[in-house]
Design a protein around this motif. Structure first.
Motif, PDB file in Angstrom:
ATOM      1  N   TYR A   1       0.851  -1.201   0.000  1.00  0.00           N
ATOM      2  CA  TYR A   1       0.000   0.000   0.000  1.00  0.00           C
ATOM      3  C   TYR A   1       0.879   1.241   0.000  1.00  0.00           C
ATOM      4  O   TYR A   1       2.106   1.139  -0.022  1.00  0.00           O
ATOM      5  N   TYR A   2       0.263   2.424  -0.003  1.00  0.00           N
ATOM      6  CA  TYR A   2       1.000   3.645  -0.314  1.00  0.00           C
ATOM      7  C   TYR A   2       2.116   3.989   0.667  1.00  0.00           C
ATOM      8  O   TYR A   2       3.074   4.674   0.299  1.00  0.00           O
ATOM      9  N   LYS A   3       2.044   3.547   1.895  1.00  0.00           N
ATOM     10  CA  LYS A   3       3.136   3.793   2.838  1.00  0.00           C
ATOM     11  C   LYS A   3       4.194   2.698   2.793  1.00  0.00           C
ATOM     12  O   LYS A   3       5.298   2.897   3.302  1.00  0.00           O
ATOM     13  N   ALA A   4       3.852   1.566   2.204  1.00  0.00           N
ATOM     14  CA  ALA A   4       4.777   0.428   2.153  1.00  0.00           C
ATOM     15  C   ALA A   4       4.638  -0.292   0.818  1.00  0.00           C
ATOM     16  O   ALA A   4       4.141  -1.417   0.749  1.00  0.00           O
ATOM     17  N   PRO A   5       5.048   0.344  -0.261  1.00  0.00           N
ATOM     18  CA  PRO A   5       4.905  -0.288  -1.578  1.00  0.00           C
ATOM     19  C   PRO A   5       5.889  -1.442  -1.760  1.00  0.00           C
ATOM     20  O   PRO A   5       6.979  -1.453  -1.178  1.00  0.00           O
ATOM     21  N   ASP A   6       5.490  -2.398  -2.583  1.00  0.00           N
ATOM     22  CA  ASP A   6       6.392  -3.495  -2.911  1.00  0.00           C
ATOM     23  C   ASP A   6       7.337  -3.050  -4.019  1.00  0.00           C
ATOM     24  O   ASP A   6       6.959  -3.011  -5.196  1.00  0.00           O
ATOM     25  N   LEU A   7       8.551  -2.734  -3.646  1.00  0.00           N
ATOM     26  CA  LEU A   7       9.566  -2.312  -4.608  1.00  0.00           C
ATOM     27  C   LEU A   7      10.429  -3.477  -5.075  1.00  0.00           C
ATOM     28  O   LEU A   7      11.341  -3.274  -5.886  1.00  0.00           O
ATOM     29  N   LEU A   8      10.150  -4.680  -4.570  1.00  0.00           N
ATOM     30  CA  LEU A   8      10.967  -5.840  -4.917  1.00  0.00           C
ATOM     31  C   LEU A   8      10.240  -6.822  -5.839  1.00  0.00           C
ATOM     32  O   LEU A   8      10.756  -7.232  -6.872  1.00  0.00           O
TER      33      LEU A   8
ATOM     34  N   ALA B   1       2.925   6.016  -3.443  1.00  0.00           N
ATOM     35  CA  ALA B   1       1.587   5.597  -3.863  1.00  0.00           C
ATOM     36  C   ALA B   1       1.599   5.107  -5.308  1.00  0.00           C
ATOM     37  O   ALA B   1       0.944   4.115  -5.651  1.00  0.00           O
ATOM     38  N   GLN B   2       2.359   5.793  -6.159  1.00  0.00           N
ATOM     39  CA  GLN B   2       2.475   5.367  -7.547  1.00  0.00           C
ATOM     40  C   GLN B   2       3.161   4.008  -7.641  1.00  0.00           C
ATOM     41  O   GLN B   2       2.759   3.151  -8.428  1.00  0.00           O
ATOM     42  N   ALA B   3       4.191   3.810  -6.818  1.00  0.00           N
ATOM     43  CA  ALA B   3       4.887   2.524  -6.817  1.00  0.00           C
ATOM     44  C   ALA B   3       3.956   1.397  -6.359  1.00  0.00           C
ATOM     45  O   ALA B   3       3.970   0.293  -6.916  1.00  0.00           O
ATOM     46  N   ALA B   4       3.148   1.672  -5.345  1.00  0.00           N
ATOM     47  CA  ALA B   4       2.186   0.670  -4.870  1.00  0.00           C
ATOM     48  C   ALA B   4       1.155   0.366  -5.946  1.00  0.00           C
ATOM     49  O   ALA B   4       0.757  -0.792  -6.155  1.00  0.00           O
ATOM     50  N   HIS B   5       0.722   1.423  -6.641  1.00  0.00           N
ATOM     51  CA  HIS B   5      -0.255   1.271  -7.722  1.00  0.00           C
ATOM     52  C   HIS B   5       0.330   0.405  -8.844  1.00  0.00           C
ATOM     53  O   HIS B   5      -0.335  -0.505  -9.358  1.00  0.00           O
ATOM     54  N   GLU B   6       1.570   0.669  -9.218  1.00  0.00           N
ATOM     55  CA  GLU B   6       2.213  -0.101 -10.280  1.00  0.00           C
ATOM     56  C   GLU B   6       2.451  -1.549  -9.861  1.00  0.00           C
ATOM     57  O   GLU B   6       2.360  -2.471 -10.684  1.00  0.00           O
TER      58      GLU B   6
END
Length: 358
Positions: A88-95, A127-132
């Motif tokens: 989610y927007y405070k903890a996006p999955d970047l991996l 938030a954009q990273a979580a959305h993607e």
């Protein structure tokens, strides 16, 4: 059997800090592996920005870049699936999306949320990273009807959205409680939403007539404030401190009901635990909370503390009603919220993605 990479950007399942997120992550690990599949917790990197700090986000992105490269080259060769819990927007999955693409394995998410309102402001990049990351998932399992609203509105392509109700990490039920004794609260004492629930509770208790008593299991940085809220009730309120699961389970057998307003609870594992023991629950009818509660007469939020007090008064005066509601709650958990059902639902959706059903 398959090998699964499991990751939780907000909080690792082996974090020493108790929370509902940690509890659910542990439950999911157990459920996914319950058929004999291997589940690897592949990273402890915490990607979490609580305050919307651009410098913190930049630092976490740099750390995630390095961690993704490490995982691309070191992930077990037979890894067949990547699963991320709570993007989610405070903890996006970047991996997960990057590693899954590089290793050419399916990518799925559990309990993800889309927050288009956060695409501007201090969390815009995250938030954009979580959305993607949501867009990259072939399957997103959702826990509550509230989460489904935005997931469905923003669904990407042929992505599957599948309900996975919150569940307890067990296959059977404990013995039914007698529904006698004091009332019980099980709640961490933290500032914010938890303290708000304690405030509503204290206001409701002040409206109760007759003899009653309440035990409170929990502790935390807002303990002093909670004690001040309960001070007017004197010996009627007993503080048990923070208890482990076995001790909490034992207390379910010694009380008449569980009460917890549930301010902004995602759903609340304590409700499932209490209901599994055949206890009636008194909570406000809130999104998320209602997804784990058996059908009953829950007070509306707009009725405030008075509504909560009225429900408590009704149940305290009627032992047979408490037992009837408790029995219905136990049956509800048995039918919908135990680990075998979660395991079955997860693998029915995911097994086809990795080349063959069991």
């Amino acid at each position: 059997m398959a090998r699964v990479a499991f990751y939780t950007p907000m909080k690792s399942p082996d974090s020493p800090v108790p929370s509902g997120d940690r509890e659910m992550a542990r439950n999911l690990l157990a459920a996914i592996g319950a058929q004999g599949d291997a589940v690897d917790l592949v990273s402890h990197l915490r990607v979490f920005d609580k305050t919307g700090d651009a410098q913190v986000q930049d630092k976490l992105r740099t750390e995630a870049d390095a961690e993704a490269q490490r995982l691309i080259h070191t992930l077990a060769p037979d890894t067949a699936l990547w699963v991320t819990y709570h993007n989610y927007y405070k903890a996006p999955d970047l991996l997960g999306p990057r590693v899954s693409r590089a290793r050419k394995i399916p990518y799925v998410q559990l309990e993800s949320t889309r927050a288009t309102s956060r695409l501007t402001g201090p969390w815009a990049g995250f938030a954009q990273a979580a959305h993607e990351a949501c867009d990259a998932a072939q399957v997103i399992f959702y826990h509550t009807a509230n989460d489904l609203i935005t997931l469905e509105r923003e669904r990407y392509g042929s992505q599957q959205l599948i309900e996975l109700p919150p569940f307890l990490p067990r296959a059977d039920l404990p013995g039914a409680a007698a529904c006698e004794g004091p009332m019980l609260v099980v709640g961490m004492m933290r500032h914010g939403d938890k303290l708000a629930s304690y405030q509503i509770l204290a206001q409701a208790l002040a409206l109760l007539d007759g003899a009653w008593s309440l035990n409170i299991a929990g502790d935390g940085p807002a303990r002093a404030e909670v004690e001040a809220l309960m001070a007017p009730f004197g010996a009627k309120v007993r503080f048990l401190g923070q208890l482990d699961r076995a001790d909490v389970q034992a207390h379910y057998q010694k009380v008449s009901l569980l009460v917890w307003p549930g301010v902004n609870e995602a759903y609340g594992m304590v409700y499932l635990e209490a209901q599994s023991s055949g206890l009636p629950v008194v909570a406000q009818d809130r999104p998320g909370v209602r997804d784990v509660l058996a059908p009953s007469d829950y007070p509306k939020v707009e009725d405030g503390p008075a509504g909560l007090a009225h429900r408590l008064q009704t149940l305290l005066a009627n032992p047979s009603l408490r037992r009837d509601i408790g029995a219905a709650a136990q049956a509800h958990v048995a039918a919908r919220h135990l680990q075998p059902a979660a395991t079955k639902r997860f693998w029915q959706a995911v097994r086809p993605l990795i080349g063959g059903q069991k």
